[in-house]
Design a protein around this motif. Sequence first.
Motif, short mmCIF file in Angstrom:
data_model
loop_
_atom_site.label_atom_id
_atom_site.label_comp_id
_atom_site.label_asym_id
_atom_site.label_seq_id
_atom_site.Cartn_x
_atom_site.Cartn_y
_atom_site.Cartn_z
N THR A 74 0.88 -0.81 0.18
CA THR A 74 -0.23 -0.08 0.17
C THR A 74 0.76 1.46 -0.22
OG1 THR A 74 0.00 -0.15 2.19
CG2 THR A 74 -2.26 -1.17 0.92
N VAL A 75 2.54 1.30 -0.26
CA VAL A 75 2.73 2.14 0.17
C VAL A 75 3.42 2.75 0.78
CG1 VAL A 75 4.30 3.77 -1.40
CG2 VAL A 75 2.91 2.43 -2.72
N VAL A 76 3.73 2.69 1.70
CA VAL A 76 3.58 3.19 3.63
C VAL A 76 5.26 3.99 3.17
CG1 VAL A 76 3.73 2.92 5.61
CG2 VAL A 76 2.44 1.12 4.40
N PHE A 77 4.70 5.33 3.88
CA PHE A 77 6.41 5.68 4.23
C PHE A 77 7.21 5.47 6.05
CE2 PHE A 77 4.84 8.99 1.94
CZ PHE A 77 5.82 9.82 0.12
N ARG A 78 7.65 5.13 5.80
CA ARG A 78 8.87 4.29 7.17
C ARG A 78 9.76 5.41 7.61
NH1 ARG A 78 4.65 1.48 8.97
NH2 ARG A 78 3.78 -0.51 7.81
N ARG A 79 9.98 5.79 9.07
CA ARG A 79 11.19 6.45 9.26
C ARG A 79 12.88 6.07 8.66
NH1 ARG A 79 12.40 6.95 15.22
NH2 ARG A 79 12.91 3.89 15.07
N GLU A 80 12.39 4.60 8.28
CA GLU A 80 13.68 4.53 7.48
C GLU A 80 14.24 4.49 5.73
OE1 GLU A 80 11.12 0.79 8.32
OE2 GLU A 80 11.89 2.39 9.15
N MET A 81 13.13 4.35 5.58
CA MET A 81 12.50 5.83 4.29
C MET A 81 13.44 6.90 3.50
SD MET A 81 8.94 3.75 2.93
CE MET A 81 9.15 2.14 2.28
N MET A 82 13.83 7.86 4.93
CA MET A 82 14.16 8.79 4.91
C MET A 82 15.93 9.13 4.82
SD MET A 82 11.46 11.37 4.97
CE MET A 82 10.94 9.79 4.20
N SER A 83 15.87 7.96 3.96
CA SER A 83 17.64 8.51 3.69
C SER A 83 17.35 7.79 2.03
CB SER A 83 17.87 6.71 4.01
OG SER A 83 17.76 6.14 3.43
N LEU A 84 18.56 8.51 1.46
CA LEU A 84 18.87 8.62 0.01
C LEU A 84 18.03 6.39 -0.57
CD1 LEU A 84 19.02 9.08 -2.75
CD2 LEU A 84 21.95 8.25 -2.75
N ARG A 85 18.82 5.58 0.65
CA ARG A 85 18.67 4.19 -0.57
C ARG A 85 17.24 4.11 -0.39
NH1 ARG A 85 21.78 -1.05 2.37
NH2 ARG A 85 20.15 -2.21 0.35
N GLY A 86 16.04 4.77 0.91
CA GLY A 86 14.95 4.04 1.02
C GLY A 86 14.36 4.87 -0.25
N MET A 87 14.45 6.08 0.31
CA MET A 87 13.86 6.79 -1.30
C MET A 87 13.77 6.49 -2.47
SD MET A 87 12.22 9.46 0.28
CE MET A 87 11.57 10.40 -0.88
N VAL A 88 14.35 6.08 -3.29
CA VAL A 88 14.79 4.86 -4.15
C VAL A 88 14.43 3.69 -4.25
CG1 VAL A 88 16.31 3.89 -5.22
CG2 VAL A 88 17.36 5.81 -5.09
N GLY A 89 14.01 3.11 -2.97
CA GLY A 89 13.20 2.07 -2.92
C GLY A 89 12.71 1.90 -3.14
N MET A 90 11.91 3.46 -2.62
CA MET A 90 10.51 3.80 -2.79
C MET A 90 9.71 4.07 -3.94
SD MET A 90 7.93 5.93 -0.30
CE MET A 90 8.88 7.09 -1.57
N VAL A 91 10.75 4.82 -4.36
CA VAL A 91 10.29 5.07 -5.32
C VAL A 91 10.35 4.06 -7.33
CG1 VAL A 91 11.27 6.77 -7.38
CG2 VAL A 91 11.01 7.48 -5.43
N LEU A 92 11.04 3.44 -6.72
CA LEU A 92 10.96 2.31 -7.62
C LEU A 92 10.05 0.63 -7.28
CD1 LEU A 92 15.06 1.18 -7.44
CD2 LEU A 92 14.02 1.92 -9.42
N ARG A 93 9.80 0.91 -6.37
CA ARG A 93 8.20 -0.09 -6.21
C ARG A 93 7.57 0.65 -6.28
NH1 ARG A 93 9.10 0.80 -0.38
NH2 ARG A 93 6.45 1.11 0.38
N ALA A 94 6.91 1.97 -6.25
CA ALA A 94 5.33 2.70 -5.49
C ALA A 94 4.72 2.66 -7.12
CB ALA A 94 6.17 4.02 -5.60
#
Length: 382
Positions: free
Chosen positions: A63-83
Motif C-alpha cells: 500500500t506504499v507506506v512511508f517509514r522512518r527508514e525511508m528517510m535516506s537516499l537508499r530508502g527513497m530510491v527503493g520506494m520510488v522504484l516499487r511505488a
Amino acid sequence: MMAKSKVLLVHSSAGLYGADRCLVAIARELVGRGTTVHVAVPEDGALVGMLASAGARVHLLDTVVFRREMMSLRGMVGMVLRAPVSVLRLARLIRREKIGLVHTNTGVTVGGALAARLCRVPHVWHFRDILTEFKRYLRFYEPFVDLFSTRIIFITVAVRDHFSSEGIKRKGVVIYDGIPVQDFQDTAPEAPIPPLVVTTVGRLAPYKGQDYLIRALAKAAGEGLELEAYVVGDVYGDRHAFRMELMALADEQGIGGRVHFEGFQEQVQPYLEKCNIFVMPSTRPEPLGIVILEAMAAGRAVISTDGGGAVEILEDGVTGVLVPSGNSDKMAAAITDLAKNDEKRLGIARRGKEVALADYSEEKMAASVADLFEEVINVSNQ
C-alpha cells in the motif's frame, strides 16, 4: 446509495493497535449497511482474520507506506522504484471490483490516494497521525494531501491543526476514534493500595516515554511508595535494543524486580483492570491515544503528558491528570498524589469512565465515518 456501493479500505499494517481495531469497526459498520468492503494491507497478520470475521474481503498488496527508514537516499530510491507497480496493482483492484470509494486509514500510506486518482474514484483520507517525524517534509506533503483527497477525516483537533493548509482544513471533519464500550460496562474494581499498580500500554519506542515513566516510578518508590508496574507493548520490527535499554534502566534505578515487561498483548483490558493508575508518558503529542479511552472506560485514573489529543479527551483534575512531557519529577509527583489520595483517584476514575462510555463508542465513530462515505458517494454519483 451505500448498500449498492463497494468500498476499498487501504491500511498500513496488519497489527492490532488502535488504528487497526478502528478499521475493523468501520468495516463491520459498512458491511452491516450492505456495502461490499475490500481491504488492502501490505502483510498477513492478526488484523486479517478480524477483518475477514467482520465480512470484509482482504487483499495482501503493497500500500506504499512511508517509514522512518525511508528517510535516506537508499530508502527513497527503493520506494520510488516499487511505488508504480504497487499503485498499478491497487488500481487494478479498484477497476476489477468496481470500487466506488477509496479510504486510506493512515496519513503515512499513499498508495490508495494515487490509485484512486488514477481510477477517478473519490478518496477519503483518514489522518490518525501527528507527523512529527516528517515535519520538514510537510510543506511538500500538504499540497499532495489536498490534491489527492476528496474529504479528510481527522481523529482529533490536534491532528487537524498540525496542518497549515486551509484547503486541507476545509475538506476535513473531526471524528474521534472510539472503543467497544460494551466490553467495559462491568470492569472489576481496582485492588486496594498498597501496592500501587501502574500500567502503561504502547509500542516500545523513545517517543513513547517509557524511560521517563521508569524514572518517575523509581523516584516515587524512593520516597516510600510501594508499587508494581506493567509495561505492555513491544518494539517495532527488530528494534529490540530499546527494550533491553528499558530493562537495564529499571535495574539501574533499583526497581527492576517491580517493573514487568509483558510484550505485545492482543487483549489489554486485563492489564487495565489489574492497575490502580494508567500512565501515558509520551514525549511527543499523541494523535489521540485509544488506550487512554480504554483505561478511562475500565474505571482507572489516567495520567498523561499534556500534548496532542490527550488534552481534548482529559479534563485536568476532573477526568484525568495532565503533566508536562519529558518531566519524570512531575510524573512521579502525580503518581504519588493519586496513590495517597483515594477520594481524588477514585473520583477521577469514576468521572472518566462516565465520559468514555458516553462519548467515545466505536459504534458512534464507525457510523459517522460510514455517513461521510455515503455523502461522498452520493455527491460523486450526481
